[in-house]
Design a protein around this motif. Sequence first.
Motif, PDB file in Angstrom:
ATOM      1  N   ARG A  31       2.966  -0.981   8.240  1.00  0.00           N
ATOM      2  CA  ARG A  31       1.710  -0.323   7.873  1.00  0.00           C
ATOM      3  C   ARG A  31       1.947   0.607   6.682  1.00  0.00           C
ATOM      4  NH1 ARG A  31       0.048   2.830  12.869  1.00  0.00           N
ATOM      5  NH2 ARG A  31       2.310   2.853  13.160  1.00  0.00           N
ATOM      6  N   LEU A  32       0.974   0.672   5.797  1.00  0.00           N
ATOM      7  CA  LEU A  32       1.091   1.502   4.600  1.00  0.00           C
ATOM      8  C   LEU A  32       0.803   2.958   4.928  1.00  0.00           C
ATOM      9  CD1 LEU A  32       1.412   1.485   1.419  1.00  0.00           C
ATOM     10  CD2 LEU A  32      -1.095   1.496   1.369  1.00  0.00           C
ATOM     11  N   ILE A  33       1.687   3.847   4.494  1.00  0.00           N
ATOM     12  CA  ILE A  33       1.468   5.284   4.659  1.00  0.00           C
ATOM     13  C   ILE A  33       0.667   5.780   3.464  1.00  0.00           C
ATOM     14  CG2 ILE A  33       2.585   7.534   4.850  1.00  0.00           C
ATOM     15  CD1 ILE A  33       5.008   6.087   6.054  1.00  0.00           C
ATOM     16  N   PRO A  34      -0.555   6.277   3.661  1.00  0.00           N
ATOM     17  CA  PRO A  34      -1.379   6.707   2.530  1.00  0.00           C
ATOM     18  C   PRO A  34      -0.706   7.824   1.734  1.00  0.00           C
ATOM     19  CG  PRO A  34      -2.682   6.565   4.537  1.00  0.00           C
ATOM     20  CD  PRO A  34      -1.245   6.449   4.948  1.00  0.00           C
ATOM     21  N   PRO A  35      -0.682   7.732   0.426  1.00  0.00           N
ATOM     22  CA  PRO A  35      -0.109   8.815  -0.380  1.00  0.00           C
ATOM     23  C   PRO A  35      -0.984  10.054  -0.307  1.00  0.00           C
ATOM     24  CG  PRO A  35      -1.174   7.206  -1.788  1.00  0.00           C
ATOM     25  CD  PRO A  35      -1.195   6.627  -0.403  1.00  0.00           C
ATOM     26  N   ASN A  36      -0.396  11.213  -0.051  1.00  0.00           N
ATOM     27  CA  ASN A  36      -1.202  12.433   0.096  1.00  0.00           C
ATOM     28  C   ASN A  36      -1.394  13.176  -1.214  1.00  0.00           C
ATOM     29  OD1 ASN A  36       1.281  13.586  -0.337  1.00  0.00           O
ATOM     30  ND2 ASN A  36       1.566  14.284   1.756  1.00  0.00           N
ATOM     31  N   ASP A  37      -0.756  12.676  -2.302  1.00  0.00           N
ATOM     32  CA  ASP A  37      -0.845  13.371  -3.586  1.00  0.00           C
ATOM     33  C   ASP A  37      -1.590  12.550  -4.634  1.00  0.00           C
ATOM     34  OD1 ASP A  37       1.030  11.374  -3.846  1.00  0.00           O
ATOM     35  OD2 ASP A  37       2.463  12.585  -4.996  1.00  0.00           O
ATOM     36  N   TYR A  38      -2.390  11.560  -4.193  1.00  0.00           N
ATOM     37  CA  TYR A  38      -2.999  10.647  -5.156  1.00  0.00           C
ATOM     38  C   TYR A  38      -3.920  11.352  -6.151  1.00  0.00           C
ATOM     39  CZ  TYR A  38      -7.335  10.767  -2.419  1.00  0.00           C
ATOM     40  OH  TYR A  38      -8.486  11.185  -1.782  1.00  0.00           O
ATOM     41  N   ARG A  39      -4.467  12.521  -5.778  1.00  0.00           N
ATOM     42  CA  ARG A  39      -5.343  13.219  -6.712  1.00  0.00           C
ATOM     43  C   ARG A  39      -4.555  13.873  -7.858  1.00  0.00           C
ATOM     44  NH1 ARG A  39     -10.522  13.354  -5.738  1.00  0.00           N
ATOM     45  NH2 ARG A  39     -10.787  15.056  -7.227  1.00  0.00           N
ATOM     46  N   GLU A  40      -3.236  13.815  -7.793  1.00  0.00           N
ATOM     47  CA  GLU A  40      -2.390  14.260  -8.893  1.00  0.00           C
ATOM     48  C   GLU A  40      -1.980  13.083  -9.784  1.00  0.00           C
ATOM     49  OE1 GLU A  40       0.888  16.448  -7.291  1.00  0.00           O
ATOM     50  OE2 GLU A  40      -0.389  17.655  -5.987  1.00  0.00           O
ATOM     51  N   TRP A  41      -2.430  11.883  -9.425  1.00  0.00           N
ATOM     52  CA  TRP A  41      -2.119  10.690 -10.209  1.00  0.00           C
ATOM     53  C   TRP A  41      -3.043  10.600 -11.428  1.00  0.00           C
ATOM     54  CZ3 TRP A  41      -1.458   6.168  -6.148  1.00  0.00           C
ATOM     55  CH2 TRP A  41      -0.411   6.493  -5.281  1.00  0.00           C
ATOM     56  N   ILE A  42      -2.958   9.472 -12.132  1.00  0.00           N
ATOM     57  CA  ILE A  42      -3.804   9.242 -13.312  1.00  0.00           C
ATOM     58  C   ILE A  42      -5.204   8.845 -12.860  1.00  0.00           C
ATOM     59  CG2 ILE A  42      -4.091   7.920 -15.430  1.00  0.00           C
ATOM     60  CD1 ILE A  42      -1.641   9.758 -15.410  1.00  0.00           C
ATOM     61  N   PHE A  43      -6.193   9.608 -13.322  1.00  0.00           N
ATOM     62  CA  PHE A  43      -7.593   9.308 -13.008  1.00  0.00           C
ATOM     63  C   PHE A  43      -8.097   8.271 -14.006  1.00  0.00           C
ATOM     64  CE2 PHE A  43     -12.118  10.353 -13.932  1.00  0.00           C
ATOM     65  CZ  PHE A  43     -12.646   9.955 -12.716  1.00  0.00           C
ATOM     66  N   LEU A  44      -8.599   7.138 -13.502  1.00  0.00           N
ATOM     67  CA  LEU A  44      -9.035   6.056 -14.380  1.00  0.00           C
ATOM     68  C   LEU A  44     -10.519   6.084 -14.678  1.00  0.00           C
ATOM     69  CD1 LEU A  44      -6.944   3.041 -13.024  1.00  0.00           C
ATOM     70  CD2 LEU A  44      -6.465   4.548 -14.971  1.00  0.00           C
ATOM     71  N   SER A  45     -11.328   6.302 -13.652  1.00  0.00           N
ATOM     72  CA  SER A  45     -12.774   6.293 -13.881  1.00  0.00           C
ATOM     73  C   SER A  45     -13.504   6.655 -12.597  1.00  0.00           C
ATOM     74  CB  SER A  45     -13.236   4.912 -14.351  1.00  0.00           C
ATOM     75  OG  SER A  45     -14.589   4.943 -14.765  1.00  0.00           O
ATOM     76  N   SER A  46     -14.796   6.911 -12.734  1.00  0.00           N
ATOM     77  CA  SER A  46     -15.652   7.186 -11.590  1.00  0.00           C
ATOM     78  C   SER A  46     -16.950   6.412 -11.761  1.00  0.00           C
ATOM     79  CB  SER A  46     -15.955   8.686 -11.493  1.00  0.00           C
ATOM     80  OG  SER A  46     -16.721   8.969 -10.341  1.00  0.00           O
ATOM     81  N   GLY A  47     -17.356   5.714 -10.707  1.00  0.00           N
ATOM     82  CA  GLY A  47     -18.602   4.963 -10.746  1.00  0.00           C
ATOM     83  C   GLY A  47     -19.589   5.531  -9.745  1.00  0.00           C
ATOM     84  N   LEU A  48     -20.864   5.442 -10.059  1.00  0.00           N
ATOM     85  CA  LEU A  48     -21.911   5.947  -9.171  1.00  0.00           C
ATOM     86  C   LEU A  48     -22.748   4.782  -8.665  1.00  0.00           C
ATOM     87  CD1 LEU A  48     -23.562   8.278  -7.920  1.00  0.00           C
ATOM     88  CD2 LEU A  48     -24.884   8.340 -10.049  1.00  0.00           C
ATOM     89  N   ASP A  49     -22.790   4.640  -7.346  1.00  0.00           N
ATOM     90  CA  ASP A  49     -23.612   3.625  -6.694  1.00  0.00           C
ATOM     91  C   ASP A  49     -23.277   2.201  -7.142  1.00  0.00           C
ATOM     92  OD1 ASP A  49     -24.957   5.419  -5.113  1.00  0.00           O
ATOM     93  OD2 ASP A  49     -26.609   5.690  -6.521  1.00  0.00           O
TER      94      ASP A  49
END
Length: 200
Positions: A31-49
């Motif tokens: 099972r994959l352990i979710p990374p807890n620091d992903y918000r420190e990674w490279i932000f690519l984009s954000s989509g709405l709806d």
Amino acid sequence: MKPLMQVACLVALLPCAAATAQTPDYTADGRLIPPNDYREWIFLSSGLDMSYLLLPPNLLRDSMFGNVFVNPEAYRVFVKTGAWPDKTMFVAEHRLASGKGSINRYGKFQTDIIALEIHVKDEARNPGKWAFFAPKGVEPAEKIPETAACYSCHAQHAAVDTTFVQFYPTLLGIAKAKGTLSPAYLKEEQSTVATPGTGR
């Protein structure tokens, strides 16, 4: 001399700490352990709806933002080559959108996380190289079966190596320049090119 030796040892350790890779981590049962620091990674984009369904998304659920992050090591390779290396990890963070709060009068802002999706390139573990996971909180997540629709959708429509680079404006130009856009995506794009007199 002793303080100098201590400083030298600390300096020697710095490259090792800086080189610590952010790669997929699994439990003994896979099972994959979710990374807890992903918000420190490279932000690519954000989509709405955004939705891949035919019905307008607001008829199905509340308004929602989707934020996409990728591990820095993979990002640096992509910038150089236009391709994703093994051990690439994407995290799609879905948050509710609200227009009511504080002094806001127009538009929408992000609020609570409602779901996470993780897309991992791990060639040794996956026949198709990539796998999807949908963790709930910090608990390790089982791989989504390869019969799920997300696999075929990404294979048929993704711009680069089953990833939706077409929605990441800072990367799409790199993929074009490096010639790594998938034939399926290029064909799909050609079919949507404006036709004279149609208004499209």
